[in-house]
Design an enzyme around this catalytic site. Structure first.
Site, PDB file in Angstrom:
ATOM      1  N   HIS A 148      32.269  47.495  44.098  1.00 52.28           N
ATOM      2  CA  HIS A 148      32.628  46.080  43.933  1.00 52.28           C
ATOM      3  C   HIS A 148      32.349  45.626  42.488  1.00 52.28           C
ATOM      4  CE1 HIS A 148      32.996  41.829  45.410  1.00 52.28           C
ATOM      5  NE2 HIS A 148      32.193  41.605  44.377  1.00 52.28           N
ATOM      6  N   GLU A 149      31.145  45.876  42.023  1.00 51.85           N
ATOM      7  CA  GLU A 149      30.769  45.436  40.677  1.00 51.85           C
ATOM      8  C   GLU A 149      31.574  46.185  39.615  1.00 51.85           C
ATOM      9  OE1 GLU A 149      29.174  42.726  40.460  1.00 51.85           O
ATOM     10  OE2 GLU A 149      28.541  42.686  42.548  1.00 51.85           O
TER      11      GLU A 149
ATOM     12  N   HIS B 135      34.669  44.268  38.942  1.00 56.29           N
ATOM     13  CA  HIS B 135      34.455  43.145  38.024  1.00 56.29           C
ATOM     14  C   HIS B 135      34.337  43.657  36.583  1.00 56.29           C
ATOM     15  CE1 HIS B 135      33.983  39.928  40.901  1.00 56.29           C
ATOM     16  NE2 HIS B 135      32.958  40.482  41.515  1.00 56.29           N
TER      17      HIS B 135
END
Ligand code: CO
Length: 500
Positions: free
Chosen positions: A262-263, A266
């Site tokens: 997920h990170e 980003h």
């Protein structure tokens, strides 16, 4: 004209430098320092934030923007930069410094009240502070100005142009369809074994696996790092300096893996923004709908797909052979995609997840519009969980106190997660059309085609387009839940061997 433009760019880069300093202080606070030092660090951050606000809202800067605004000779991207900065400037000027300081004091105190209430499983402890937060949030909406409901002003803080009509349109379409699918899955009777996901997994080995996975996905470890913090986050300190944090759990192999992916989503966005526009809107990322679409695309559509684990599972198994020797990539894939209605958002699967968002959204709108009061929250929370997911929290800690966001004063933030997922599904479909061997490439550990697609369609644009323009431009369609529903049906009818 040239002189004023370079003055503008220089000033914006200075502001970006201050943001980088704040981000570094904040990253370090989460990752490195002891709690006894945290209040002093918070003071340093507050000081730098004040400086940033003062510089950004300076009247002279406003005059410079104003003069550039009327300059018809500006190149297109710079014209857009000025237009967006002018909007940001006006918005920032509407909130007085005293308000910011009072709000920041209130929310830092609120964190402790929320924490105490959650520990004691008693909403009443947090209620008076939350009441004050909501009053101030409504006041902020009024200061910012809005059309329709004050909640629109709050949504705009996270994604410019987002409003309740848009959220309602998506959520009202999503609700009945999701409910039907969840019912069919739950009553399919298929039992998926997930036991091997839990046990005792060495943190050191997990770290090694997570870092090698992030490298393979395309994270540049020379231009960033991955460290540990209780609440995973990503921050782009400056060019070629991208920080990811993740959180390891020795009892659960999947926790760190999916927060790292997920990170990464980003981080790969932030670190690929156009350098030539550094510090200005055309070199910055969009709001949270687009940012979360990126993280959730990697985490769910890609990171929870079978091809992904055809490649990565043998590697993971080599790290934890004793535990996983009898598991196949397919069995692992099924285990990480179990659909089960539950009370806790952060553990929710990608299907039931959206009800967690919808519930909070509906309560938030009612609170901001004054239709319910703070004391109504626990009852309303529990009854919506019962209605939408058929589960009931045992206590407030498991219910309305589970997330930290309200103590920060973050209202209007949650819908961006779901809307981001809707857009992620649309991008995923578009990429599969663009690359006929999309799955094959992933199953062989190739991810650069994904990054290229996103660079061309998302990263390169910075904030040039509005979020709805960007969605239309990259996928050819308006934001809608239909692609997401198609994706869910295809994926889960295969996993659960049931027609959805
Ligand atoms: Co995120």
């Amino acid at each position: 004209m040239k002189k004023r433009l370079s003055e503008y760019i220089e000033y914006m880069q200075k502001l970006r430098d201050i943001e980088g300093i704040i981000q570094l202080l904040a990253w370090d606070k989460e990752v490195n320092i002891i709690p006894e030092s945290a209040p002093f660090r918070s003071r340093q951050i507050a000081l730098m934030s004040k400086l940033h606000h003062q510089m950004f809202t300076d009247e002279k800067f406003g005059e410079l923007l104003n003069s550039l605004l009327n300059d018809s000779a500006l190149p297109e991207k710079q014209r857009r930069n000025i237009e967006l900065t002018w909007k940001d400037y006006q918005r920032a000027r509407r909130i007085p410094q005293e308000f910011i300081e009072e709000f920041s004091e209130l929310t830092s105190n609120a964190f402790h009240q929320w924490h105490k209430a959650k520990k004691n499983k008693q909403f009443e402890i947090f209620a008076p502070t939350l009441e004050r937060i909501i009053q101030m949030v409504i006041e902020k909406a009024k200061l910012l100005g809005f059309q329709g409901t004050p909640y629109n002003a709050l949504l705009n803080e996270y994604e410019e142009g987002l409003n309740v009509e848009e959220c309602n349109r998506i959520f009202n379409a999503l609700k009945p369809q999701l409910k039907e699918i969840i019912n069919k899955i739950v009553s399919s009777g298929k039992k998926i074994n997930t036991k091997f996901l839990n046990g005792n997994f060495s943190i050191e080995k997990q770290k090694e696996f997570n870092i090698s996975m992030a490298l393979q996905l395309g994270f540049d470890m020379r231009a960033g790092n991955i460290s540990i913090s209780p609440h995973p986050f990503t921050t782009q300190i400056s060019i070629n300096d991208s920080r990811i944090t993740t959180s390891y759990n020795s009892r659960d192999i999947t926790a760190a893996i999916f927060s790292t992916i997920h990170e990464f989503g980003h981080a790969i966005y932030d670190s690929n923004l156009p350098v030539e526009y550094y510090g200005t809107p055309c070199g910055s990322s969009m709001g949270m709908v687009i940012h979360e679409s990126q993280s959730r695309l990697w985490e769910n559509n890609i990171g929870r797909s079978l091809p992904f684990w055809e490649y990565f599972f043998p590697i993971l198994r080599s790290f934890f052979y004793e535990k996983l020797s009898n598991v196949s990539p397919r069995k692992f894939y099924e285990a990480i995609n179990v659909v089960k209605p539950s009370t806790i958002r952060i553990y929710a699967d990608e299907v039931t997840y959206h009800f967690h968002i919808i519930i909070r959204y509906e309560i938030e709108v009612d609170l901001i519009e004054g239709k319910i009061s703070v004391n109504d929250i626990p009852r309303r929370w529990n009854s919506l969980y019962k209605e939408y997911l058929g589960v009931e929290p045992e206590n407030d800690a498991e219910g309305c106190l589970q997330d930290i966001h309200w103590s920060h004063g973050s209202f209007g933030y949650f819908p961006t997660y779901s809307l981001g997922s809707m857009f992620a599904a649309m991008l995923y479909e578009k990429m599969k059309e663009t690359y006929p061997d999309f799955d094959l490439l992933i199953s062989k550990g190739h991810f650069s085609h994904i990054v290229s697609f996103l660079r061309e369609n998302i990263y390169n644009h910075g904030r040039y387009y509005s979020y709805s323009e960007l969605i239309k431009l990259s996928t050819g369609k308006e934001l809608s839940p239909s692609t997401f529903m198609k994706y869910v049906k295809t994926k889960y009818s295969d996993i659960y061997e049931v027609e959805l």
